[in-house]
Design an enzyme around this catalytic site. Structure first.
Site, PDB file in Angstrom:
ATOM      1  N   GLN A   1      -2.028 -17.371  11.031  1.00 60.10           N
ATOM      2  CA  GLN A   1      -0.826 -18.216  10.970  1.00 60.10           C
ATOM      3  C   GLN A   1      -1.130 -19.630  11.439  1.00 60.10           C
ATOM      4  O   GLN A   1      -1.567 -19.832  12.564  1.00 60.10           O
ATOM      5  CB  GLN A   1       0.256 -17.595  11.860  1.00 60.10           C
ATOM      6  CG  GLN A   1       1.522 -18.424  11.976  1.00 60.10           C
ATOM      7  CD  GLN A   1       2.578 -17.700  12.786  1.00 60.10           C
ATOM      8  OE1 GLN A   1       3.248 -16.817  12.288  1.00 60.10           O
ATOM      9  NE2 GLN A   1       2.723 -18.056  14.048  1.00 60.10           N
TER      10      GLN A   1
ATOM     11  N   GLU B   1       8.348 -11.815  13.525  1.00 60.23           N
ATOM     12  CA  GLU B   1       7.270 -11.905  14.512  1.00 60.23           C
ATOM     13  C   GLU B   1       7.793 -11.644  15.925  1.00 60.23           C
ATOM     14  O   GLU B   1       7.152 -10.949  16.718  1.00 60.23           O
ATOM     15  CB  GLU B   1       6.612 -13.286  14.457  1.00 60.23           C
ATOM     16  CG  GLU B   1       5.493 -13.454  15.483  1.00 60.23           C
ATOM     17  CD  GLU B   1       4.884 -14.850  15.483  1.00 60.23           C
ATOM     18  OE1 GLU B   1       4.034 -15.107  16.349  1.00 60.23           O
ATOM     19  OE2 GLU B   1       5.264 -15.672  14.627  1.00 60.23           O
TER      20      GLU B   1
ATOM     21  N   SER C   1       8.575 -20.335  22.815  1.00 58.86           N
ATOM     22  CA  SER C   1       8.691 -20.013  24.238  1.00 58.86           C
ATOM     23  C   SER C   1      10.038 -19.362  24.544  1.00 58.86           C
ATOM     24  O   SER C   1      11.015 -19.528  23.813  1.00 58.86           O
ATOM     25  CB  SER C   1       8.528 -21.282  25.087  1.00 58.86           C
ATOM     26  OG  SER C   1       9.669 -22.111  24.954  1.00 58.86           O
ATOM     27  N   ASN C   2      10.080 -18.617  25.646  1.00 60.31           N
ATOM     28  CA  ASN C   2      11.334 -17.946  26.002  1.00 60.31           C
ATOM     29  C   ASN C   2      12.460 -18.939  26.272  1.00 60.31           C
ATOM     30  O   ASN C   2      13.629 -18.624  26.073  1.00 60.31           O
ATOM     31  CB  ASN C   2      11.109 -17.044  27.219  1.00 60.31           C
ATOM     32  CG  ASN C   2      10.366 -15.770  26.851  1.00 60.31           C
ATOM     33  OD1 ASN C   2       9.939 -15.597  25.698  1.00 60.31           O
ATOM     34  ND2 ASN C   2      10.207 -14.867  27.803  1.00 60.31           N
TER      35      ASN C   2
END
Length: 290
Positions: free
Chosen positions: A24, A143, A275-276
């Site tokens: 990717q 994903e 990111s979270n």
């Protein structure tokens, strides 16, 4: 979902048969969490595009036959997400260079990929010019469901219990920590099964994929921390071998083998795939309508 019939016929059978591996090409050295700021550019030249730029953190690119890649084909208008297109690139094409990045656990898992004047047939653009962001968002939903790695965490939790038994670890406080993580993990498994059921009915993951990604990575990291705590001194980095191909046995009990590299490797899970912090923004906007 987005490919032409010719693209599907050419690529999907080889993917399903594991005859071709793909990597990717999203993140760049200066475009990670803010992916829409990417600078890799694709310029139309007859029946080809010429692609110039650099991708980074490219997982398993050293094995990949092809890459699906985002590149800018036009200028951003009102939003940075505009003017980005989606390409399928042959990793053996002239101008593609893969440089290893060795992670803190001593593994060669990720790479930097240079695209120096790589010529890509126009027929290997997926969707229309400028549709790349829509396609990438669609893929990232799937994903993020996978990044939660619920099955892996279930396996590591079982390993943790074996270590507790082998090390005669019978602290009530530690048992409470393990019990709390197991409760959260079982609840997360039910959430994942609901998402998978919806996918089987043809529904693409929505903002719930972000929820799964956040909680899945947090639980996974918590389990690695409990593994280190349970193994104690035997989990320290100087008690395992860092270099790939090293045939020296690890020092200490077998149950402590690879705990440290597993712990270090899982630090990145709350960052990659968006990111979270970004995932919380997605939930706030798409689910809570804030």
């Amino acid at each position: 979902e987005f490919g032409t019939e010719a693209q599907k016929a050419k690529y999907l059978p080889k993917i399903l048969a594991s005859e071709e591996w793909w990597c990717q090409g999203y993140s760049e050295p200066d475009s990670g969490s803010d992916l829409a700021s990417l600078r890799t550019r694709a310029v139309r030249d007859g029946d080809h595009y010429v692609i110039q730029g650099t991708k980074t953190w490219t997982t398993l690119a050293q094995y990949a036959d092809r890459m699906f890649c985002l590149a800018r084909t036009g200028e951003a208008g009102g939003k940075k997400q505009e003017g980005i297109s989606f390409f399928l690139i042959d990793m053996k094409a002239p101008g593609v260079t893969v440089r290893p990045i060795i992670t803190f656990d001593g593994k060669h898992e990720i790479n930097e990929v240079r695209l120096d004047g790589v010529r890509v047939p126009a027929e290997d653009r997926v969707g229309e010019e400028g549709a790349g962001w829509t396609i990438a968002k669609f893929l990232l939903g799937y994903e993020r469901v996978g990044i939660a790695q619920v099955a892996a965490s279930i396996g590591q939790l079982a390993r943790l219990k074996r270590i507790m038994k082998a090390a005669n670890l019978d602290s009530p406080v530690f048992r409470d920590k393990v019990a709390q993580i197991e409760i959260e993990l079982r609840a997360l498994e039910m959430t994942e099964l609901r998402i998978v059921t919806a996918e089987a009915q043809g529904k693409a993951p929505g903002p719930e994929a972000s929820l799964l990604k956040i909680k899945g990575t947090e639980i996974g990291q918590a389990i690695t921390e409990l593994l280190v705590e349970a193994a104690g001194y035997d989990a320290l980095p100087d008690r395992w071998r860092m270099n790939e191909g090293d045939n020296m046995p690890p020092i200490g009990p077998d149950y402590a083998d690879s705990i440290a590299p597993y712990y270090f490797n899982w630090r990145k899970t709350s960052i990659y795939g968006g990111s979270n912090e970004i995932q919380r923004n997605i939930i706030a906007k798409a689910a809570l309508r804030l």
